[in-house]
Design an enzyme around this catalytic site. Structure first.
Site, PDB file in Angstrom:
ATOM      1  N   LYS A   1       0.857  -1.200   0.000  1.00  0.00           N
ATOM      2  CA  LYS A   1       0.000   0.000   0.000  1.00  0.00           C
ATOM      3  C   LYS A   1       0.886   1.241   0.000  1.00  0.00           C
ATOM      4  CE  LYS A   1      -1.831   2.738   3.108  1.00  0.00           C
ATOM      5  NZ  LYS A   1      -1.798   4.003   2.347  1.00  0.00           N
TER       6      LYS A   1
ATOM      7  N   GLU B   1      10.446   1.458  10.065  1.00  0.00           N
ATOM      8  CA  GLU B   1      11.402   2.528   9.738  1.00  0.00           C
ATOM      9  C   GLU B   1      10.670   3.832   9.981  1.00  0.00           C
ATOM     10  OE1 GLU B   1      14.498   2.052   8.886  1.00  0.00           O
ATOM     11  OE2 GLU B   1      14.370  -0.113   8.696  1.00  0.00           O
TER      12      GLU B   1
ATOM     13  N   CYS C   1      13.513  11.280   6.384  1.00  0.00           N
ATOM     14  CA  CYS C   1      13.776  10.706   7.708  1.00  0.00           C
ATOM     15  C   CYS C   1      15.222  10.952   8.111  1.00  0.00           C
ATOM     16  CB  CYS C   1      13.461   9.223   7.704  1.00  0.00           C
ATOM     17  SG  CYS C   1      14.388   8.331   6.457  1.00  0.00           S
TER      18      CYS C   1
ATOM     19  N   GLU D   1      10.413  16.076  15.061  1.00  0.00           N
ATOM     20  CA  GLU D   1      10.720  15.995  13.633  1.00  0.00           C
ATOM     21  C   GLU D   1       9.881  17.047  12.902  1.00  0.00           C
ATOM     22  OE1 GLU D   1       9.278  12.530  11.504  1.00  0.00           O
ATOM     23  OE2 GLU D   1      11.257  12.271  10.605  1.00  0.00           O
TER      24      GLU D   1
HETATM   25  P1  NAD Z   1       2.527   8.290   7.809  1.00  0.00           P
HETATM   26  O1  NAD Z   1       2.881   7.513   9.015  1.00  0.00           O
HETATM   27  O2  NAD Z   1       1.478   9.322   7.930  1.00  0.00           O
HETATM   28  O3  NAD Z   1       2.030   7.322   6.629  1.00  0.00           O
HETATM   29  C1  NAD Z   1       2.829   6.276   6.146  1.00  0.00           C
HETATM   30  C2  NAD Z   1       1.934   5.219   5.513  1.00  0.00           C
HETATM   31  O4  NAD Z   1       1.129   4.624   6.525  1.00  0.00           O
HETATM   32  C3  NAD Z   1       0.978   5.743   4.452  1.00  0.00           C
HETATM   33  O5  NAD Z   1       0.871   4.794   3.427  1.00  0.00           O
HETATM   34  C4  NAD Z   1      -0.343   5.859   5.219  1.00  0.00           C
HETATM   35  O6  NAD Z   1      -1.485   5.772   4.404  1.00  0.00           O
HETATM   36  C5  NAD Z   1      -0.243   4.645   6.132  1.00  0.00           C
HETATM   37  N1  NAD Z   1      -1.055   4.693   7.344  1.00  0.00           N
HETATM   38  C6  NAD Z   1      -1.570   5.782   7.969  1.00  0.00           C
HETATM   39  N2  NAD Z   1      -2.255   5.390   9.075  1.00  0.00           N
HETATM   40  C7  NAD Z   1      -2.148   4.035   9.134  1.00  0.00           C
HETATM   41  C8  NAD Z   1      -2.629   3.048  10.055  1.00  0.00           C
HETATM   42  N3  NAD Z   1      -3.333   3.372  11.131  1.00  0.00           N
HETATM   43  N4  NAD Z   1      -2.313   1.751   9.822  1.00  0.00           N
HETATM   44  C9  NAD Z   1      -1.563   1.398   8.760  1.00  0.00           C
HETATM   45  N5  NAD Z   1      -1.107   2.278   7.844  1.00  0.00           N
HETATM   46  C10 NAD Z   1      -1.386   3.586   8.037  1.00  0.00           C
HETATM   47  O7  NAD Z   1       3.897   8.873   7.270  1.00  0.00           O
HETATM   48  P2  NAD Z   1       4.120   9.879   6.080  1.00  0.00           P
HETATM   49  O8  NAD Z   1       3.613  11.222   6.511  1.00  0.00           O
HETATM   50  O9  NAD Z   1       3.612   9.270   4.824  1.00  0.00           O
HETATM   51  O10 NAD Z   1       5.734   9.894   5.992  1.00  0.00           O
HETATM   52  C11 NAD Z   1       6.528  10.724   6.767  1.00  0.00           C
HETATM   53  C12 NAD Z   1       7.116   9.961   7.941  1.00  0.00           C
HETATM   54  O11 NAD Z   1       7.818   8.821   7.473  1.00  0.00           O
HETATM   55  C13 NAD Z   1       8.135  10.776   8.697  1.00  0.00           C
HETATM   56  O12 NAD Z   1       7.956  10.605  10.080  1.00  0.00           O
HETATM   57  C14 NAD Z   1       9.462  10.170   8.267  1.00  0.00           C
HETATM   58  O13 NAD Z   1      10.521  10.334   9.168  1.00  0.00           O
HETATM   59  C15 NAD Z   1       9.092   8.752   8.092  1.00  0.00           C
HETATM   60  N6  NAD Z   1      10.065   8.089   7.207  1.00  0.00           N
HETATM   61  C16 NAD Z   1      10.959   7.216   7.764  1.00  0.00           C
HETATM   62  C17 NAD Z   1      11.919   6.596   6.961  1.00  0.00           C
HETATM   63  C18 NAD Z   1      12.914   5.615   7.534  1.00  0.00           C
HETATM   64  O14 NAD Z   1      13.465   4.831   6.754  1.00  0.00           O
HETATM   65  N7  NAD Z   1      13.164   5.610   8.828  1.00  0.00           N
HETATM   66  C19 NAD Z   1      11.954   6.887   5.610  1.00  0.00           C
HETATM   67  C20 NAD Z   1      11.031   7.779   5.079  1.00  0.00           C
HETATM   68  C21 NAD Z   1      10.077   8.368   5.903  1.00  0.00           C
END
Ligand code: NAD
Length: 505
Positions: free
Chosen positions: A187, A262, A296, A396
């Site tokens: 997804k 992650e 990230c 962050e």
């Molecule tokens: P997010 O957590 O809002 O969403 C990530 C994904 O999870 C999306 O596909 C979203 O639809 C889905 N999602 C949302 N609620 C959910 C739930 N309850 N259950 C399952 N899936 C759900 O994150 P974002 O805003 O898309 O991305 C930014 C974040 O990602 C930042 O915190 C960033 O640091 C982190 N990030 C981490 C890494 C790493 O490798 N550590 C890499 C890239 C981004």
């Protein structure tokens, strides 16, 4: 600032559907969602909005494919051949994928091209792992015993990805899961679905059997949540925010499946006076503005030795002014748009709150206007007079915003680096190897760069400590996450001594 007219044109709206058991399909509800480009303000994609029905079907398709052995029953050589074909197809489709990636995420086209073409190498490396995967053998358990530890695919894996590196992060997970023999349900983020759909097209073209990779488009609720809780899923690998990562841990606990996370970061670069300060200044500017700070690995914290603080800050202010912010479709652009209007407001609130708490804005601190485009751009921003108590020092922010703090001793630099709940990455700049090594040992992060920033390789594991996540991806360690370990203990000959005395009396 770069406001010149773009060299690329916006293509027709991309239409995306779910991929379930090898077939493209729309949602039962006939619901769709549209993505408006954060830079250009026009609809660039329209995709089926999935519900529980599509998610359940996709999971059952992955389950049947796994149980049938159509993928994990192949040899590593055969799986590797499909992965190598995918790598070639990615390279043949860079332009098409990169354009949509830039329009949906707001990132510069040159960066998208780099991320898409670079992803091919993940598939080639994963193909090599598919062929060379081994377990262990134990021949020292005594004359009458031989032990073998087998590795086998964990099963059905849910892959949930974020919007900031949609294609890249998918490619940090999917080839490794497939190399291991797992089947998958993917997804993408609701903001950036198209490059994942395009990946589905390439997988079909490469000959991946139906059901081995299924794609469901939609939101965290209900799609992501169901992917984390469903009884037919064996593992969830998630990249995204720490808050959602924690909710996935809770949801998945019902069936106690394996979870790899992650999550966020609040990463520091520490600069000692004996470093190459020119290189360090460039890396600081790159580290904070890359992907508009929506990364990230963003080095959103600069921790400077006090002896060099004043001139170093002046240097990075001047360098920041030269970074080309602007239209993502212009090949000269280095930093593009912020993903949503809501997110740009959040970034600005952090800056304003810190200012009210006593921080000083040394550069930027407001939205950026780019001629002819949307208002979703933010200025390169540097904030000084920062204390650990300010939320901008520990949360962050996920924008092009750098905070600066100073230190006197190595111990203090380590303490400042560790003073957040996150533990993703850190960097140290010094020409003294002993200083670098002591820093490496002292900091609680998954990756440390010494005299560089954000260099990465498919061979090098990536992941976080503390609230930045659990498990590792890419490299041998990332591959191993998708494998289950099975110990086989074998007796040589009929030498087992009886437990029950069965002699006739
Ligand atoms: P997010 O957590 O809002 O969403 C990530 C994904 O999870 C999306 O596909 C979203 O639809 C889905 N999602 C949302 N609620 C959910 C739930 N309850 N259950 C399952 N899936 C759900 O994150 P974002 O805003 O898309 O991305 C930014 C974040 O990602 C930042 O915190 C960033 O640091 C982190 N990030 C981490 C890494 C790493 O490798 N550590 C890499 C890239 C981004």
């Amino acid at each position: 600032m770069n406001n010149s007219v773009s060299e690329l044109t916006i293509p027709d709206t991309f239409i995306g559907r779910h991929l379930i058991n090898g077939a493209w399909c729309e949602s039962e509800s006939d619901e769709w969602s549209e993505r408006i480009s954060p830079s250009h303000g026009v609809v660039v994609s329209k995709v089926s909005k999935g519900g529980a029905s599509e998610t359940n079907r996709a999971i059952e398709s992955a389950r049947s494919a796994f149980d049938s052995g159509c993928w994990n029953g192949l040899s590593g050589k055969e799986r590797g051949a499909v992965l190598l074909e995918v790598a070639d197809l990615i390279e043949a489709n860079v332009e098409r994928i990169a354009l949509l990636e830039s329009l949906e995420s707001g990132k510069p086209i040159t960066q998208s091209r780099g991320e898409v073409s670079g992803a091919a190498d993940m598939w080639r490396y994963a193909a090599s792992l598919a062929r060379t995967s081994t377990g262990d053998s134990h021949n020292s358990l005594g004359d009458d015993m031989v032990g073998v530890v087998l590795k086998q695919p964990i099963g059905v894996v849910s892959i949930i990805t974020p919007w900031n590196f949609p294609f890249w992060i998918l490619n940090q997970k999917l080839p490794f899961a497939l190399a291991a023999g797992c089947t998958t349900v993917v997804k993408p983020s609701e903001f950036t679905p198209s490059s994942t759909v395009m990946m589905g097209e390439l997988l079909i073209e490469a000959g991946l059997p139906a059901g081995v990779c299924n794609i469901v488009l939609g939101y965290g609720q209900p799609v992501g949540s169901l992917m984390a809780s469903h009884g037919s899923v064996d593992m969830v690998t998630f990249t995204g925010s720490t808050a959602v990562g924690k909710s996935i841990t809770e949801t998945s606990a019902v069936t106690l499946k394996k979870v790899a996370l992650e999550l966020g970061g609040k990463n520091a670069q520490v600069i000692f006076p004996n470093a190459n300060l020119e290189d360090a200044a460039d890396a600081v500017v790159f580290g904070v503005y890359f992907n508009a700070g929506q990364c990230c690995n963003s080095s959103s914290r600069l921790i400077l030795h006090e002896d060099i603080a004043v001139p170093f800050i002046e240097t990075i202010i001047e360098l920041s002014k030269k970074v080309v912010f602007g239209n993502p479709l212009n090949p000269a652009t280095q930093v593009g748009a912020i993903v949503t209007d809501e997110h740009i407001k959040k970034i600005h609130q952090y800056v304003k709150k810190a200012e009210a708490e006593g921080a000083t804005i040394a550069l930027g601190g407001d939205v950026l206007s780019v001629d002819g485009l949307s208002t979703q751009f933010y200025q390169p921003t540097i904030m000084v007079d920062i204390t650990n108590e300010m939320s901008i020092a520990s949360d962050e922010v996920f924008g092009p915003v750098l905070t600066v703090q100073t230190f006197k001793t190595l111990e203090e630099a380590i303490e400042l680096t560790n003073a957040t709940k996150y533990g993703l990455s850190a960097g140290v700049w010094s020409d003294d190897i002993h200083t670098c090594l002591e820093y490496v040992r002292g900091v609680d992060v998954g990756t440390v760069w010494t005299n560089t920033w954000m260099d990465g390789f498919p061979e090098m594991a990536f992941g976080g400590m503390k609230e930045s996540g659990q498990g590792r991806e890419i490299g041998q360690y990332g591959f191993d996450e998708f494998l289950e370990v099975k110990s086989v203990v074998m007796r040589v000959g009929h030498t087992r001594s009886a437990w029950v005395d069965s002699r006739d009396y």
